[in-house]
Every structure is written in C-alpha cells, then in structure tokens.
Write an enzyme that holds these catalytic residues in place. Structure first.
Site, PDB file in Angstrom:
ATOM      1  N   ASP A 201       2.423  17.984  36.380  1.00  0.00           N
ATOM      2  CA  ASP A 201       2.525  18.455  37.779  1.00  0.00           C
ATOM      3  C   ASP A 201       3.708  17.809  38.522  1.00  0.00           C
ATOM      4  OD1 ASP A 201       0.710  16.191  37.304  1.00  0.00           O
ATOM      5  OD2 ASP A 201       0.609  16.041  39.487  1.00  0.00           O
TER       6      ASP A 201
ATOM      7  N   ASP B  18       1.741   2.965  30.831  1.00  0.00           N
ATOM      8  CA  ASP B  18       1.578   3.756  32.066  1.00  0.00           C
ATOM      9  C   ASP B  18       1.622   5.259  31.812  1.00  0.00           C
ATOM     10  OD1 ASP B  18       1.390   1.530  33.768  1.00  0.00           O
ATOM     11  OD2 ASP B  18       3.570   1.356  33.854  1.00  0.00           O
ATOM     12  N   GLU B  19       1.190   5.689  30.657  1.00  0.00           N
ATOM     13  CA  GLU B  19       1.240   7.123  30.333  1.00  0.00           C
ATOM     14  C   GLU B  19       0.109   7.898  31.004  1.00  0.00           C
ATOM     15  OE1 GLU B  19       1.008   4.799  27.918  1.00  0.00           O
ATOM     16  OE2 GLU B  19       2.709   4.971  26.545  1.00  0.00           O
ATOM     17  N   GLY B  20      -0.890   7.159  31.499  1.00  0.00           N
ATOM     18  CA  GLY B  20      -2.064   7.832  32.066  1.00  0.00           C
ATOM     19  C   GLY B  20      -3.249   7.769  31.113  1.00  0.00           C
TER      20      GLY B  20
ATOM     21  N   HIS C  26      -5.063   0.164  33.870  1.00  0.00           N
ATOM     22  CA  HIS C  26      -5.376   1.583  33.723  1.00  0.00           C
ATOM     23  C   HIS C  26      -5.908   2.051  35.064  1.00  0.00           C
ATOM     24  CE1 HIS C  26      -6.210   1.517  29.116  1.00  0.00           C
ATOM     25  NE2 HIS C  26      -4.971   1.244  29.434  1.00  0.00           N
TER      26      HIS C  26
END
Ligand code: GDP
Length: 423
Positions: free
Chosen positions: A332, A14-16, A42
């Site tokens: 962010d 789930d890191e992106g 993803h």
C-alpha cells in the site's frame, strides 16, 4: 499436519514479521522464538492497542497460543519483566500457562548492556549502529561460556558463586579497559531480586514441553527476528547481528534440534529499508528518499535508510532462508507513484551481476534501476488478488518471478485484516 513452520525475515529486518505472525497464529498452537533479544521490535496492532514486542513471541495476544522463548534467545530479565508488565497493564494475559522460558536460555547480564554502550562510544565515528541492548557482548560471552543459564536461578548458592566468578572477570574489563566503576554485589543482588526472581515461574524444560506438544500434533510456529541480511554467518558481515537468524538455526535455538522445518514463510517488504550502518546498495537519497520514508513511516529512534526493492539481495535472502512461500508487506505504501523503481542487478567493476557479492565488495556496487508503471490508487481496502489494479499485480509478479517462490500473502495495511491471501 502443520508442524515445522517458520516465519522469517528476508531483508534487513522490519519487514513486517510481527503483523504476519499475529495474523498466522490463528492456525498455530505454539509460537517459539529461537534467537535474538531486545534489539529488534515487532509491531503488532490489534484490539488491545499498538505494541512493540521485543522478546515475547507475537502469539501472546491469542488466548490459546503457548509462547516459548527458546535457548537461542538473549534472555534479558529486566527487559522481559518490563515487557510483560506493559502488556499486563493493557489487559493482555501473560502467565506461566501461555509463556514458557527455556531453562537453557542464557541470561543477558547487567554489564552486557553497559559494555555495548561503552564499546559503541569508543568506536566513535566507526560505530556499527548497535542498539546498545547488550546483544553483541551477550553472544560473545555466551560462546565464551561466560554467562549463566536461566535454570541456574533455581540453585541460588551455585548461581551466586557463578556470578561472583563472572563479576570478578568482567570487572577487569570494566575498570582497566573502559575506566569504569566495578560492578558491586549489591547491584547483582538487586538485579536478581527485581528481575530474575519474578521470571522463575515461567522457566522450565521447554524441550520436553515442545517434544510433547509435537507428539500431540500441536502446530508449532518458529518465529525469527531481524532479516536474512543480518545473519551472523551469511549476512553482510560485520554489519550483522550477533546471532543466526536463519531457518537452519531455528530447530537448535528453539530447543527442538531434531525438528525438520518444511514450510518457511519469508517476509519481504515491497521496498527496502535498513537501520544502522553498512552497505545498502539500493539506497535512495534526498527528496526521493524523504518521500518514501514519510509514506512508509520509516522512523525509529533515528530515520531509517530507504530504497527501492532490491531483487539481488531479496533473492539471496530467499535462498539462505530456504523460503517456500512469501508474504509481501507494505504494498500500500507504493500507491502514490507514477513509476516504481526496482533495483534489478548490481554493477560491480563495470560489469552487471545478479548474484549477491561478497560482503566487503558491496561498497563498490552500484544499483541497476528499472521502473514499472505505478497503480496510483488506494489499495488498502483491497482483499482479493483479482481486485488489485493490473499495475500492482504486475509489480508483485515481477518480484515473484525474480525470487522463484510464490507470493502467497500481500499485506496492504498494518492491521490484522489488511491482507490479500493468494493461491
Ligand atoms: P518486523 O520487525 O519485521 O516485525 O517489522 P515491524 O514490526 O517493525 O513492522 C514495520 C512497520 O510496518 C510496523 O509499523 C507495522 O505496523 C507496519 N506494517 C506492517 N505491514 C504493513 C503493511 O502492509 N502496510 C503498512 N502500511 N504498514 C505495515
């Protein structure tokens, strides 16, 4: 020439990675998945909408990109057909021209999912937190040579006999161990008709395809699933997945065993999150955790465990993935903090260490936390390194110095364009 690039997770998953692959595929001709199956998603957000991709490579949204499911993937026909249909319904083009499945990929059979759920129920309060997608039973059977290859679908008589043998063997487990009804021939026939037959046009010798693509200087991206700490051999065993998620396995699982991968983009999240059970040394609890969870949207089918960035685990992840550059995501999310915590070392038996301990010692470790000043302003519209507040730059540099690998990309939002390219 840009052949031999991998994009992989450095943490717990789930890191992106999805948003990074979606962004990077503009520079690639082919994207290959080399392991895993329907057990991790993803997230990709683009003009077609918001998608969770489980099995399909994240290049499916780019018109000129060919997407390959390699032999190392847990090929679940039912799951894949449903995923293809969902995308097609939203106007995404999925054809045998842009999606190719290795004839050597093993099939995740209907009973793998059932056995996964049955075993997880049996474990009761000792569960591992399986996603119940059949991944562990599938890989166990693959290595026991008790499943079938996708290419066998082209030989119906042989396939039927092969499945008969497997069914008889598996029914012993289902009926005698778990006290369930046996699998019937009708169930297998329906499964073949509904989910396997429609996949046949996509199945081919993808090693031949990839070898040719490489010879033609096509740029190939190897796409990893999950994160380094979930690797079967080098992750936090037994709280791992059942396949190898490391770059080292990518050439094998992709179907290009003689490939040398010289560029590895490791995806690191600006804080930590972990789904499921197992040691998670930097874990936060209470209100502090709830705040980060809420800001980061860390909810799946259950709330994710969260914590500050873990420099010990991240450095280890960077090393075992052989990362040559880093994409730091979700910066962010930390915009609202006066002070940002970082887990800089572990304390084990009264001594501080910055080396990743052996898995069964992790439960005894405590995090050593340091704080850095927050930037306290919205950075989601920042697009250059120079426009980032100094405190954000300091935070990025601190992580970079700890890893010893350059952070080339900083993601400040989930959308394709919310990215700062550096260096
Ligand atoms: P993957 O499994 O590594 O591909 O990660 P996911 O797809 O599960 O990504 C986790 C979530 O973070 C998804 O909802 C993404 O849209 C989101 N995401 C990725 N990068 C960023 C980012 O830089 N900022 C924010 N706010 N969200 C992001």
């Amino acid at each position: 020439m840009d052949a031999g690039t991998a994009i992989v997770g450095i943490n717990w998953g789930d890191e992106g990675k999805g948003r990074m692959v979606d962004l990077l595929t503009e520079s690639f001709d082919v994207v290959v998945r080399f392991q895993g199956g329907g057990n991790a998603g993803h997230t990709v957000i683009n003009k077609y909408g918001e998608f969770m991709l489980h099995l399909l490579p994240s290049g499916v949204f780019r018109p000129n990109v060919v997407n390959v499911l390699g032999n190392g993937v847990a090929l679940d026909p039912e799951h894949l057909i449903n995923e293809i249909k969902t995308l097609q319904d939203k106007g995404v083009d999925i054809t045998p021209e842009n999606v190719k499945i290795s004839e050597r990929a093993s099939l995740l059979l209907p009973w793998h999912r059932w056995l996964d759920a049955l075993e997880e129920n049996r474990l009761a309060d000792k569960q591992f937190g399986s996603t119940k997608k059949g991944i562990a039973p599938f890989y166990s059977d693959k290595y026991a040579k008790k499943t079938v290859l996708a290419g066998e679908l082209f030989y119906p008589e042989l396939l039927r006999q092969h499945l008969q043998d497997l069914k008889q063997w598996k029914n012993m487990t289902l009926t005698r161990v778990y006290d369930q009804a046996p699998v019937t021939d009708e169930a297998i026939d329906t499964w073949i008709r509904s989910y396997c037959e429609p996949l046949k046009p996509f199945i081919q010798d993808t090693t031949e395809y990839l070898t040719k693509a490489r010879a033609e200087h096509k740029r190939i991206l190897f796409e990893g699933q999950l994160g380094a700490l979930r690797d079967l051999d080098f992750g936090i065993y037994p709280y791992t997945t059942s396949s190898n998620v490391l770059t080292g396995y990518a050439p094998i699982g992709a179907g290009l065993p003689d490939e040398k991968i010289d560029r590895v983009i490791g995806v690191v999240k600006a804080y930590s999150s972990c789904v499921g059970e197992g040691p998670f040394v930097c874990e936060m609890f209470g209100e502090e955790a709830e705040k980060l969870r809420r800001l980061g949207g860390e909810y799946g089918h259950r709330p994710h465990r969260v914590g500050p960035i873990d420099l010990v685990a991240t450095r280890y992840g960077v090393k075992i993935q052989a990362a040559t550059e880093i994409a730091l995501t979700k910066l962010d999310i930390l915009s609202n903090y006066d002070e940002i915590p970082l887990c800089v070392r572990y304390k084990l038996n009264g001594e501080e260490t910055d080396k990743m301990p052996f898995p069964c010692l992790l439960d005894k470790c405590e995090p050593v936390i340091e704080y850095m000043k927050g930037w306290k302003c919205d950075i989601s519209n920042v697009r250059t390194w120079w426009d980032l507040p100094q405190e954000a730059k300091d935070y990025v540099k601190r992580i970079e110095d700890s890893m010893g690998v350059i952070i080339k990309w900083i993601s400040v939002g989930p959308e394709r364009h919310s990215i700062i390219r550096r260096g």
